[in-house]
Design a protein around this motif. Structure first.
Motif, mmCIF file in Angstrom:
data_model
loop_
_atom_site.group_PDB
_atom_site.id
_atom_site.type_symbol
_atom_site.label_atom_id
_atom_site.label_comp_id
_atom_site.label_asym_id
_atom_site.label_seq_id
_atom_site.Cartn_x
_atom_site.Cartn_y
_atom_site.Cartn_z
ATOM 1 N N LEU A 33 14.332 0.484 -1.989
ATOM 2 C CA LEU A 33 14.032 1.993 -2.356
ATOM 3 C C LEU A 33 14.140 2.890 -3.371
ATOM 4 C CD1 LEU A 33 18.888 1.641 -2.638
ATOM 5 C CD2 LEU A 33 17.024 3.084 -1.350
ATOM 6 N N THR A 34 13.630 1.690 -4.400
ATOM 7 C CA THR A 34 12.954 2.380 -4.951
ATOM 8 C C THR A 34 11.237 2.701 -4.955
ATOM 9 O OG1 THR A 34 12.283 0.011 -6.269
ATOM 10 C CG2 THR A 34 14.232 1.120 -7.170
ATOM 11 N N TRP A 35 11.131 1.623 -3.931
ATOM 12 C CA TRP A 35 9.428 2.382 -3.556
ATOM 13 C C TRP A 35 9.133 2.680 -2.487
ATOM 14 C CZ3 TRP A 35 4.841 -0.530 -4.688
ATOM 15 C CH2 TRP A 35 3.738 -0.363 -3.354
ATOM 16 N N SER A 36 9.892 2.864 -1.970
ATOM 17 C CA SER A 36 10.477 4.179 -1.092
ATOM 18 C C SER A 36 10.674 5.326 -1.446
ATOM 19 C CB SER A 36 11.592 4.257 -0.219
ATOM 20 O OG SER A 36 11.156 2.903 0.653
ATOM 21 N N LEU A 37 11.580 5.467 -2.502
ATOM 22 C CA LEU A 37 11.555 7.025 -3.376
ATOM 23 C C LEU A 37 10.314 7.531 -4.097
ATOM 24 C CD1 LEU A 37 13.190 9.270 -4.268
ATOM 25 C CD2 LEU A 37 13.875 7.867 -6.431
ATOM 26 N N GLY A 38 9.847 6.191 -4.589
ATOM 27 C CA GLY A 38 8.434 6.549 -4.988
ATOM 28 C C GLY A 38 7.488 7.030 -4.441
ATOM 29 N N SER A 39 7.462 6.017 -3.207
ATOM 30 C CA SER A 39 6.563 6.674 -2.325
ATOM 31 C C SER A 39 6.257 8.121 -2.084
ATOM 32 C CB SER A 39 6.734 6.272 -0.926
ATOM 33 O OG SER A 39 5.841 4.080 -1.233
ATOM 34 N N GLY A 67 5.192 4.218 -11.248
ATOM 35 C CA GLY A 67 4.495 3.183 -11.659
ATOM 36 C C GLY A 67 6.472 2.829 -11.430
ATOM 37 N N ALA A 68 7.149 2.972 -12.053
ATOM 38 C CA ALA A 68 8.532 2.782 -12.960
ATOM 39 C C ALA A 68 9.222 2.524 -11.560
ATOM 40 C CB ALA A 68 9.190 3.787 -13.762
ATOM 41 N N LEU A 69 8.970 2.425 -10.803
ATOM 42 C CA LEU A 69 9.865 2.868 -8.890
ATOM 43 C C LEU A 69 9.370 1.984 -8.583
ATOM 44 C CD1 LEU A 69 10.347 6.734 -8.282
ATOM 45 C CD2 LEU A 69 11.977 4.812 -8.743
ATOM 46 N N MET A 70 7.306 2.129 -8.308
ATOM 47 C CA MET A 70 7.362 2.025 -6.862
ATOM 48 C C MET A 70 6.804 -0.089 -7.909
ATOM 49 S SD MET A 70 5.027 4.369 -5.384
ATOM 50 C CE MET A 70 4.051 3.288 -3.515
ATOM 51 N N VAL A 71 6.178 0.589 -8.649
ATOM 52 C CA VAL A 71 5.951 -1.736 -9.156
ATOM 53 C C VAL A 71 6.948 -1.699 -10.252
ATOM 54 C CG1 VAL A 71 4.063 -2.371 -10.673
ATOM 55 C CG2 VAL A 71 3.420 -0.143 -9.486
ATOM 56 N N GLY A 72 6.964 -0.849 -10.799
ATOM 57 C CA GLY A 72 8.325 -1.698 -11.553
ATOM 58 C C GLY A 72 10.181 -2.573 -10.646
ATOM 59 N N ILE A 98 11.013 -2.762 6.442
ATOM 60 C CA ILE A 98 11.711 -1.609 7.108
ATOM 61 C C ILE A 98 12.010 -0.286 6.188
ATOM 62 C CG2 ILE A 98 13.852 -1.703 4.825
ATOM 63 C CD1 ILE A 98 14.573 -0.862 8.297
ATOM 64 N N ILE A 99 10.140 -0.341 4.877
ATOM 65 C CA ILE A 99 10.721 0.199 3.666
ATOM 66 C C ILE A 99 9.648 2.372 4.876
ATOM 67 C CG2 ILE A 99 8.416 1.040 2.757
ATOM 68 C CD1 ILE A 99 9.689 -1.440 0.696
ATOM 69 N N PRO A 100 9.044 1.647 6.080
ATOM 70 C CA PRO A 100 8.609 3.113 6.598
ATOM 71 C C PRO A 100 9.589 3.685 7.273
ATOM 72 C CG PRO A 100 7.072 1.113 7.142
ATOM 73 C CD PRO A 100 8.531 0.727 6.229
ATOM 74 N N LEU A 101 10.519 3.050 7.199
ATOM 75 C CA LEU A 101 11.994 3.894 8.219
ATOM 76 C C LEU A 101 12.686 4.042 7.003
ATOM 77 C CD1 LEU A 101 13.506 0.336 9.946
ATOM 78 C CD2 LEU A 101 11.088 2.792 10.838
ATOM 79 N N MET A 102 12.545 3.760 5.457
ATOM 80 C CA MET A 102 13.404 4.580 4.820
ATOM 81 C C MET A 102 12.280 5.305 4.128
ATOM 82 S SD MET A 102 14.489 1.641 1.950
ATOM 83 C CE MET A 102 16.468 0.639 2.283
ATOM 84 N N ILE A 103 11.392 5.827 3.946
ATOM 85 C CA ILE A 103 10.508 6.690 3.614
ATOM 86 C C ILE A 103 10.447 7.999 4.689
ATOM 87 C CG2 ILE A 103 8.124 7.310 3.405
ATOM 88 C CD1 ILE A 103 7.737 4.820 2.307
ATOM 89 N N PRO A 135 0.864 -0.868 -0.413
ATOM 90 C CA PRO A 135 -0.627 -0.010 0.329
ATOM 91 C C PRO A 135 0.582 1.399 0.217
ATOM 92 C CG PRO A 135 -0.306 -1.018 2.085
ATOM 93 C CD PRO A 135 0.767 -1.741 0.669
ATOM 94 N N PRO A 136 0.049 2.447 -0.254
ATOM 95 C CA PRO A 136 0.559 3.627 -0.354
ATOM 96 C C PRO A 136 1.773 4.063 1.395
ATOM 97 C CG PRO A 136 -1.652 4.376 -0.796
ATOM 98 C CD PRO A 136 -1.104 2.264 -0.523
ATOM 99 N N SER A 137 2.551 4.521 1.278
ATOM 100 C CA SER A 137 3.782 4.473 2.151
ATOM 101 C C SER A 137 2.651 5.091 3.736
ATOM 102 C CB SER A 137 4.209 6.043 1.785
ATOM 103 O OG SER A 137 3.899 7.166 1.458
ATOM 104 N N LEU A 138 2.785 4.676 4.971
ATOM 105 C CA LEU A 138 2.951 4.825 5.749
ATOM 106 C C LEU A 138 2.671 6.160 6.791
ATOM 107 C CD1 LEU A 138 1.821 3.288 8.729
ATOM 108 C CD2 LEU A 138 4.374 2.976 9.352
ATOM 109 N N PRO A 139 3.968 6.523 6.623
ATOM 110 C CA PRO A 139 4.778 7.816 7.967
ATOM 111 C C PRO A 139 3.534 9.047 6.823
ATOM 112 C CG PRO A 139 6.707 6.292 7.038
ATOM 113 C CD PRO A 139 5.789 5.959 6.051
ATOM 114 N N ALA A 140 3.949 8.753 5.363
ATOM 115 C CA ALA A 140 2.463 9.730 5.057
ATOM 116 C C ALA A 140 1.297 9.785 5.807
ATOM 117 C CB ALA A 140 3.032 9.972 3.222
ATOM 118 N N VAL A 141 0.580 9.015 5.333
ATOM 119 C CA VAL A 141 0.063 8.394 5.911
ATOM 120 C C VAL A 141 -0.715 8.991 7.434
ATOM 121 C CG1 VAL A 141 -2.213 7.005 5.881
ATOM 122 C CG2 VAL A 141 -0.770 6.890 4.562
ATOM 123 N N VAL A 142 0.315 8.717 8.098
ATOM 124 C CA VAL A 142 0.211 9.198 9.507
ATOM 125 C C VAL A 142 0.722 10.603 9.568
ATOM 126 C CG1 VAL A 142 0.985 8.864 11.777
ATOM 127 C CG2 VAL A 142 0.768 6.696 10.001
#
Length: 307
Positions: free
Chosen positions: A177-183, A93-98, A122-127, A3-10
């Protein structure tokens, strides 16, 4: 798809106290979808890999899911994304999905699904760290969560599963890394179209990028086995459509902390399913490392809530 990034939602609700919410049957069903379905998708990816190469399997999955969601959104009267929003969807999409989902599937060729999703925690920490580039300073509690989580990841990478596959480790690092950057870019620089149309355009853009990667890498899909075909359909319907809409329903009806609880539930579900149904082996050391990562995520959530 995660799903979309956790920290942004919180972060969007950090200044308001979390209201008390009764767990209605609808909320329980939505929680079950985000906890169990998202937690099970990683094992489904592994089963799909029996016949579908990683980039081809994920690319076709997201193209079909994106087309179905786009058709549904249009039927409900949603407007087409603007040209600028299509470009944003292609990049995100290229970053998060690709990169994110493609790298995850690639890693699962040589690393157990339970260990992969434990690393993905670890993704929420990266974001949170990436948001620092836009002037969002972590609170002390968040910094503690980041430190603990990174220690857990270091321990996990020294376990037997990742030590046996340096290529798999590199793939999952790139995926995170790419998922976090795309988020972060989707929140800060590259906004998508509103609602389901934005998510559909992101899936379509990412799916197209994955098929290009599949062609460039010379992937050759096979005639699918019943297990692989069933896993692929499960990913399309349950992973990409039902669970995401359940998450959006949670965001509309429940506090962000409750909606985001998948972050520390998914790894446990995935690791248990990997052992019980996938025949995967997870050592006591790796369970301990995963617990350290999840402790860091909980500290991050708690630190942001109090910020």
């Amino acid at each position: 798809m995660p799903p979309p990034s956790l920290p942004a939602v919180v972060m969007s609700t950090a200044s308001a106290p979390a209201p008390a919410v009764a767990l209605s049957p609808l909320l329980i069903a939505c929680l079950a979808a985000t906890w169990i379905i998202w937690g099970s998708t990683y094992l489904a990816i592994r089963f799909a890999l029996e016949s579908f190469p990683p980039f081809f399997g994920m690319g076709t999955r997201f193209l079909l899911a994106g087309a179905l969601l786009l058709g549904w959104a249009r039927w409900r009267g949603a407007a087409w994304p603007e040209r600028r929003q299509w470009w944003h969807a292609l990049i995100v999409g290229a970053l998060m999905v690709g990169g994110g989902m493609g790298g995850t599937a690639y890693a699962e060729q040589s690393v157990g699904s339970g260990l992969v999703v434990a690393f993905i925690a670890i993704i929420p920490l990266m974001i949170t760290l990436l948001n620092r580039l836009w002037g969002v300073r972590p609170a002390p509690g968040e910094l503690a969560g980041i430190a603990v989580g990174l220690c857990g990841v270091l321990l996990l990478t020294r376990g037997a599963g990742f030590a046996a596959s340096p290529v798999g480790l590199l793939a999952i690092v790139i995926a995170c890394l790419t998922w976090s950057l795309g988020s972060v870019l989707s929140q800060r620089r590259l906004p998508l179209a509103a609602g389901a149309m934005g998510f559909a355009s992101e899936m379509l853009g990412g799916g197209a990028v994955l098929l290009v990667l599949a062609a460039l890498s010379g992937e050759q899909p096979q005639w699918p086995t019943p297990l692989a075909a069933g896993a692929w359909l499960y990913l399309v319907v349950f992973g990409s459509l039902i669970a995401f809409n359940a998450y959006m329903m949670l965001l509309a009806l429940a506090p962000a902390g409750l909606a985001s609880s998948y972050t520390f539930v998914n790894p446990l579900i995935a690791m248990l399913l990997g052992v019980a149904l996938g025949g995967e082996t997870i050592t006591h050391y790796e369970w301990f490392a995963a617990g350290i990562i999840l402790t860091g995520v909980v500290l991050l959530l708690y630190g942001r809530r109090d910020h």
